[in-house]
Design a protein around this motif. Sequence first.
Motif, PDB file in Angstrom:
ATOM      1  N   LYS A 224     -62.018 -35.862  47.458  1.00  0.00           N
ATOM      2  CA  LYS A 224     -62.578 -35.201  48.638  1.00  0.00           C
ATOM      3  C   LYS A 224     -61.679 -34.064  49.106  1.00  0.00           C
ATOM      4  O   LYS A 224     -62.169 -33.017  49.547  1.00  0.00           O
ATOM      5  N   ALA A 225     -60.383 -34.266  49.014  1.00  0.00           N
ATOM      6  CA  ALA A 225     -59.459 -33.186  49.355  1.00  0.00           C
ATOM      7  C   ALA A 225     -59.615 -32.030  48.376  1.00  0.00           C
ATOM      8  O   ALA A 225     -59.551 -30.848  48.772  1.00  0.00           O
ATOM      9  N   MET A 226     -59.837 -32.325  47.108  1.00  0.00           N
ATOM     10  CA  MET A 226     -60.070 -31.282  46.120  1.00  0.00           C
ATOM     11  C   MET A 226     -61.349 -30.510  46.447  1.00  0.00           C
ATOM     12  O   MET A 226     -61.376 -29.271  46.369  1.00  0.00           O
ATOM     13  N   ALA A 227     -62.392 -31.248  46.817  1.00  0.00           N
ATOM     14  CA  ALA A 227     -63.644 -30.583  47.188  1.00  0.00           C
ATOM     15  C   ALA A 227     -63.469 -29.741  48.443  1.00  0.00           C
ATOM     16  O   ALA A 227     -64.004 -28.629  48.550  1.00  0.00           O
ATOM     17  N   ASN A 228     -62.714 -30.267  49.395  1.00  0.00           N
ATOM     18  CA  ASN A 228     -62.451 -29.530  50.630  1.00  0.00           C
ATOM     19  C   ASN A 228     -61.622 -28.275  50.349  1.00  0.00           C
ATOM     20  O   ASN A 228     -61.890 -27.183  50.886  1.00  0.00           O
ATOM     21  N   GLY A 229     -60.606 -28.414  49.495  1.00  0.00           N
ATOM     22  CA  GLY A 229     -59.792 -27.260  49.130  1.00  0.00           C
ATOM     23  C   GLY A 229     -60.591 -26.203  48.394  1.00  0.00           C
ATOM     24  O   GLY A 229     -60.407 -24.996  48.623  1.00  0.00           O
ATOM     25  N   ALA A 230     -61.484 -26.646  47.516  1.00  0.00           N
ATOM     26  CA  ALA A 230     -62.347 -25.696  46.798  1.00  0.00           C
ATOM     27  C   ALA A 230     -63.266 -24.963  47.764  1.00  0.00           C
ATOM     28  O   ALA A 230     -63.523 -23.758  47.608  1.00  0.00           O
TER      29      ALA A 230
END
Length: 305
Positions: A224-230
């Motif tokens: 989810k952090a990766m998706a948020n960062g993207a």
Amino acid sequence: MVYAGELPLRVALAVSILILLLLIVYPIVLLITLGSAQLASALSVGSFIEAIEVTVIMSTLSALVAIVMGTPLAYLLARYEFRFKQILDSIIDIPIMVPHIIVGIMIVLAFASRYNIIFNTLNLVAHKLMLVDAALSRYGLLHALLSPVVNALVNLLTGITGIRFVNTLWGAVAAVAFLSSTYYIRVVEAAISMVNPEMEIVARTLGASPSRVFVSITLPKVWKAMANGALLSWARSVSEAGALFIVAYSIYFNGNYIYPASVYIYESYVGVGLANAVKYSAALLIIVLIIFVAYRVALGIRRGG
């Protein structure tokens, strides 16, 4: 009842909210209020729709670059101590510090000028391979075996060096990826740092490879952090203008030169006036907000991943 010790905190909070309302909320509400009445008019302009399309494509490719480049770097920074780590840390933060016009100059200098060391080197290698192929022509069987491989390498190298960066999607993606990848890396690095490393260590002692440990233990906790960062990287790319003024003021796409959305709005402001720019600005802001909110709702992302 307000205790004496709470008063400074409440005053600070009130000042903070007031500044937030004046600097962020008020301009957004005013733009949407004035521009929403002309939303249909803005979205009926074909050139503006093309500008949005090319901007979304550019920003999506930039986010993919951030994921591919940023995920291993974020894991490295979060999990390991090594020499020159502070230098790497500083390099990752440079895009936040450098004026965006300079970023555009750097991209042109690195990939679209006679100082392009990478392309110049690849051209030299391709030339040497062609000389090798010519020399092999004297040896029939050997030439028949190696010539297809050599020619394939030459074609690959000349194809790479034939990529153009000025006023192309390649150049636009390079410029905005330079500026937006930092946001992805920092978000994912913080998330990985919060994952207990003992679980990874135990998995490694049980024979799991580093890649399997990441996929089975770390990734489920930080996706989810990766998706948020993207998403943050994507949004930062959409908003870019300064670097694009230098690298890709207009982008050659599907046989036409198309302005990125930010440049389109700038041209509207300079060429026609504020009122015309307001309707396009409001339209872009509303579209980006809808995408932003829908993406977060779909993935259930809250602040902090």
